[in-house]
Design a protein around this motif. Sequence first.
Motif, PDB file in Angstrom:
ATOM      1  N   ASN A 220       0.718  -1.046   0.089  1.00 31.77           N
ATOM      2  CA  ASN A 220      -0.163  -0.014   0.011  1.00 31.77           C
ATOM      3  C   ASN A 220       1.036   1.345   0.120  1.00 31.77           C
ATOM      4  OD1 ASN A 220       0.807   0.473   2.820  1.00 31.77           O
ATOM      5  ND2 ASN A 220      -0.795  -0.828   3.602  1.00 31.77           N
ATOM      6  N   ALA A 221       0.091   2.568  -0.023  1.00 34.25           N
ATOM      7  CA  ALA A 221       0.807   3.614  -0.234  1.00 34.25           C
ATOM      8  C   ALA A 221       1.906   3.883   0.793  1.00 34.25           C
ATOM      9  CB  ALA A 221       0.023   4.874  -0.517  1.00 34.25           C
ATOM     10  N   VAL A 222       1.438   3.642   2.179  1.00 33.33           N
ATOM     11  CA  VAL A 222       2.302   3.709   3.558  1.00 33.33           C
ATOM     12  C   VAL A 222       3.562   2.910   3.260  1.00 33.33           C
ATOM     13  CG1 VAL A 222       2.410   3.500   5.844  1.00 33.33           C
ATOM     14  CG2 VAL A 222       0.241   4.285   4.838  1.00 33.33           C
ATOM     15  N   GLU A 223       3.261   1.524   2.914  1.00 29.63           N
ATOM     16  CA  GLU A 223       4.483   0.761   2.845  1.00 29.63           C
ATOM     17  C   GLU A 223       5.554   1.257   1.749  1.00 29.63           C
ATOM     18  OE1 GLU A 223       2.337  -3.656   4.210  1.00 29.63           O
ATOM     19  OE2 GLU A 223       2.052  -2.674   1.963  1.00 29.63           O
ATOM     20  N   ILE A 224       4.986   1.890   0.640  1.00 24.43           N
ATOM     21  CA  ILE A 224       6.020   2.272  -0.609  1.00 24.43           C
ATOM     22  C   ILE A 224       6.661   3.372  -0.046  1.00 24.43           C
ATOM     23  CG2 ILE A 224       5.703   3.133  -2.920  1.00 24.43           C
ATOM     24  CD1 ILE A 224       3.453   1.396  -3.511  1.00 24.43           C
ATOM     25  N   THR A 225       5.888   4.367   0.502  1.00 25.39           N
ATOM     26  CA  THR A 225       6.515   5.637   1.078  1.00 25.39           C
ATOM     27  C   THR A 225       7.727   5.306   2.037  1.00 25.39           C
ATOM     28  OG1 THR A 225       4.639   6.126   2.514  1.00 25.39           O
ATOM     29  CG2 THR A 225       4.752   7.210   0.100  1.00 25.39           C
ATOM     30  N   GLY A 226       7.337   4.412   2.943  1.00 28.85           N
ATOM     31  CA  GLY A 226       8.377   3.802   3.920  1.00 28.85           C
ATOM     32  C   GLY A 226       9.535   3.294   3.308  1.00 28.85           C
ATOM     33  N   LEU A 227       9.564   2.648   2.037  1.00 27.12           N
ATOM     34  CA  LEU A 227      10.886   2.527   1.382  1.00 27.12           C
ATOM     35  C   LEU A 227      11.839   3.558   1.111  1.00 27.12           C
ATOM     36  CD1 LEU A 227       9.464   0.043  -1.263  1.00 27.12           C
ATOM     37  CD2 LEU A 227      10.939  -0.685   0.568  1.00 27.12           C
ATOM     38  N   PHE A 228      11.246   4.678   1.142  1.00 24.93           N
ATOM     39  CA  PHE A 228      12.042   5.873   0.808  1.00 24.93           C
ATOM     40  C   PHE A 228      12.526   6.597   2.339  1.00 24.93           C
ATOM     41  CE2 PHE A 228       9.706   5.387  -2.943  1.00 24.93           C
ATOM     42  CZ  PHE A 228      10.829   5.767  -3.814  1.00 24.93           C
ATOM     43  N   SER A 229      11.405   6.304   3.389  1.00 21.69           N
ATOM     44  CA  SER A 229      12.007   6.862   4.570  1.00 21.69           C
ATOM     45  C   SER A 229      13.045   6.092   5.194  1.00 21.69           C
ATOM     46  CB  SER A 229      10.625   7.080   5.495  1.00 21.69           C
ATOM     47  OG  SER A 229       9.741   7.878   4.878  1.00 21.69           O
ATOM     48  N   ILE A 230      13.051   4.834   5.105  1.00 21.06           N
ATOM     49  CA  ILE A 230      13.797   3.734   5.520  1.00 21.06           C
ATOM     50  C   ILE A 230      15.354   3.964   5.163  1.00 21.06           C
ATOM     51  CG2 ILE A 230      13.660   1.787   4.212  1.00 21.06           C
ATOM     52  CD1 ILE A 230      13.674   0.109   6.880  1.00 21.06           C
TER      53      ILE A 230
ATOM     54  N   ILE B 195      15.285 -10.769  -6.653  1.00 24.72           N
ATOM     55  CA  ILE B 195      14.508 -11.908  -6.346  1.00 24.72           C
ATOM     56  C   ILE B 195      13.271 -11.656  -5.497  1.00 24.72           C
ATOM     57  CG2 ILE B 195      16.351 -13.444  -6.487  1.00 24.72           C
ATOM     58  CD1 ILE B 195      16.689 -13.429  -3.390  1.00 24.72           C
ATOM     59  N   ALA B 196      13.042 -10.536  -5.130  1.00 29.00           N
ATOM     60  CA  ALA B 196      12.007 -10.112  -3.962  1.00 29.00           C
ATOM     61  C   ALA B 196      10.713 -10.174  -4.575  1.00 29.00           C
ATOM     62  CB  ALA B 196      12.519  -8.380  -3.594  1.00 29.00           C
ATOM     63  N   THR B 197      10.049 -10.893  -3.981  1.00 29.13           N
ATOM     64  CA  THR B 197       8.479 -11.214  -4.269  1.00 29.13           C
ATOM     65  C   THR B 197       7.441 -10.682  -3.086  1.00 29.13           C
ATOM     66  OG1 THR B 197       8.694 -13.623  -3.624  1.00 29.13           O
ATOM     67  CG2 THR B 197       8.997 -13.065  -5.849  1.00 29.13           C
ATOM     68  N   THR B 198       8.103 -10.310  -2.056  1.00 31.63           N
ATOM     69  CA  THR B 198       7.347  -9.917  -0.797  1.00 31.63           C
ATOM     70  C   THR B 198       7.990  -8.552  -0.364  1.00 31.63           C
ATOM     71  OG1 THR B 198       9.006 -10.867   0.777  1.00 31.63           O
ATOM     72  CG2 THR B 198       7.119 -12.283  -0.277  1.00 31.63           C
ATOM     73  N   SER B 199       7.198  -7.826   0.452  1.00 31.66           N
ATOM     74  CA  SER B 199       7.428  -6.580   1.137  1.00 31.66           C
ATOM     75  C   SER B 199       8.648  -6.660   1.952  1.00 31.66           C
ATOM     76  CB  SER B 199       6.260  -5.759   1.700  1.00 31.66           C
ATOM     77  OG  SER B 199       5.881  -6.663   2.864  1.00 31.66           O
ATOM     78  N   VAL B 200       8.860  -7.632   2.733  1.00 34.64           N
ATOM     79  CA  VAL B 200       9.947  -8.095   3.625  1.00 34.64           C
ATOM     80  C   VAL B 200      11.324  -7.983   2.735  1.00 34.64           C
ATOM     81  CG1 VAL B 200      10.976  -9.804   5.214  1.00 34.64           C
ATOM     82  CG2 VAL B 200       8.442  -9.257   5.291  1.00 34.64           C
ATOM     83  N   LEU B 201      11.409  -8.574   1.754  1.00 32.59           N
ATOM     84  CA  LEU B 201      12.563  -8.702   0.875  1.00 32.59           C
ATOM     85  C   LEU B 201      13.054  -7.376   0.359  1.00 32.59           C
ATOM     86  CD1 LEU B 201      12.406 -11.973  -1.130  1.00 32.59           C
ATOM     87  CD2 LEU B 201      13.926 -11.787   0.724  1.00 32.59           C
ATOM     88  N   ILE B 202      11.812  -6.689  -0.165  1.00 31.83           N
ATOM     89  CA  ILE B 202      12.057  -5.336  -0.719  1.00 31.83           C
ATOM     90  C   ILE B 202      12.657  -4.475   0.290  1.00 31.83           C
ATOM     91  CG2 ILE B 202      10.876  -3.136  -1.396  1.00 31.83           C
ATOM     92  CD1 ILE B 202      11.102  -5.176  -3.601  1.00 31.83           C
ATOM     93  N   TYR B 203      11.977  -4.395   1.553  1.00 26.43           N
ATOM     94  CA  TYR B 203      12.838  -3.772   2.677  1.00 26.43           C
ATOM     95  C   TYR B 203      13.967  -3.884   3.025  1.00 26.43           C
ATOM     96  CZ  TYR B 203       8.898  -0.612   4.153  1.00 26.43           C
ATOM     97  OH  TYR B 203       7.873   0.275   4.255  1.00 26.43           O
ATOM     98  N   ALA B 204      14.453  -5.502   3.038  1.00 26.28           N
ATOM     99  CA  ALA B 204      15.659  -5.856   3.333  1.00 26.28           C
ATOM    100  C   ALA B 204      16.832  -5.345   2.317  1.00 26.28           C
ATOM    101  CB  ALA B 204      15.763  -7.371   3.293  1.00 26.28           C
ATOM    102  N   ALA B 205      16.275  -5.241   0.871  1.00 27.81           N
ATOM    103  CA  ALA B 205      17.215  -4.972  -0.055  1.00 27.81           C
ATOM    104  C   ALA B 205      17.468  -3.364   0.138  1.00 27.81           C
ATOM    105  CB  ALA B 205      16.464  -5.036  -1.250  1.00 27.81           C
TER     106      ALA B 205
END
Length: 386
Positions: free
Chosen positions: A36-46, A87-97
């Motif tokens: 969702n939008a919060v999770e996506i914007t969180g990728l930039f904040s983190i 290889i990311a197929t989940t939000s957890v892997l995207i955040y890890a990357a």
Amino acid sequence: MSNKHTTLRKPVLLTSLPLGVMSFLLPIYSKKLGMNAVEITGLFSILSLILIITRPIIGKFTDSFGRKPILIVSCILFAASYFIFSIATTSVLIYAARIFQGIATATMTISTYSIISDTTKENNFSKAFGRIHSYKSTGSLYGCIIASIILSFMTFTQGWKMLFLIFSILSIYSVIEVIKNIPESKKIVTVKCDINKNKSRNTMKLLIIVFMTCISSSILGPVFMIYMQDKFTNNILLLAYAFFPALISESLLSKRIGAFSDKCGYRYSMIFGILICAIISIITPSANSILILAILWILSTLGGVLYNVSEKNIYTDMIGESCVGVMYSIYSIVCDFGLMIGPLVGGILYDNVSHQAPFYLSGFFMVIVAILILILIKKDSICRVD
């Protein structure tokens, strides 16, 4: 001196390949994964959060263990980050990357800045920083070209996986380049590292200016693309093409802009660069075509390069040879805090005041910064003509 800096070209360029396409592709891919939008914007904040947390530690490591080992670690972390993205197929892997990418960015920035400080003569700092800036811009441009080719004959998801796998492999190659071609540049300093001594009154004044500049330059971060889509087109690719000329100009001219700053005085170069950005920010809402927008992007980008290389020149000159890594980590942390605050301000203004308000506030803030530079920063050099 030149050879020492050109050896950084391949590692910086190869690890910078995804930077140009990340802002366009990451939100799209994340949305396809159901974020969702919060999770996506969180990728930039983190990313900013990771930079703030890790940079003090990395600065100390850079001073203790040397520049080359930290640079090697940076390239390895970039390779790991890009592979996880592929290889990311989940939000957890995207955040890890994204976390790996943040640590890699911190290590790359501090190690390269420290190498420049170690190996550059005092009157050539801006040219050296401009050279590094050019390497990053060239990498971003090449990454955009590679992405355009791959995505033209693959589906988006397949293209994403292939693209970041290629980026990962090239980052691994950059590790080999660092090991083979980049010598350790850390100087043996007999004087004990004294952070309080380095944090002089003038240095603190400059860091205040750096903080304000980062806020003003990042105000437009979350809203600029939204504004362009609302006013011009929803075609992201068309807007990307409008941005390409600025990226090419930055790649080709950063070194020359740095040399100009060295010759004509970095204090006045800072003021000139920030005023260019201020004017462009204020008049951008009046732009009525993609062509005018592309021209404004070029001018704003070059003004930003002039300001940034001059700012780094002054800071490098102030901190001297002791605690270089730690002092650059302090500089980077100040930047990161500014980059966290600016987008929040821009988003609030865009939603609650007007769509033009972030542009006007950013421009006004930059004018204030220019005045503060004139008042607070006294040291300068006289323009020299060859």
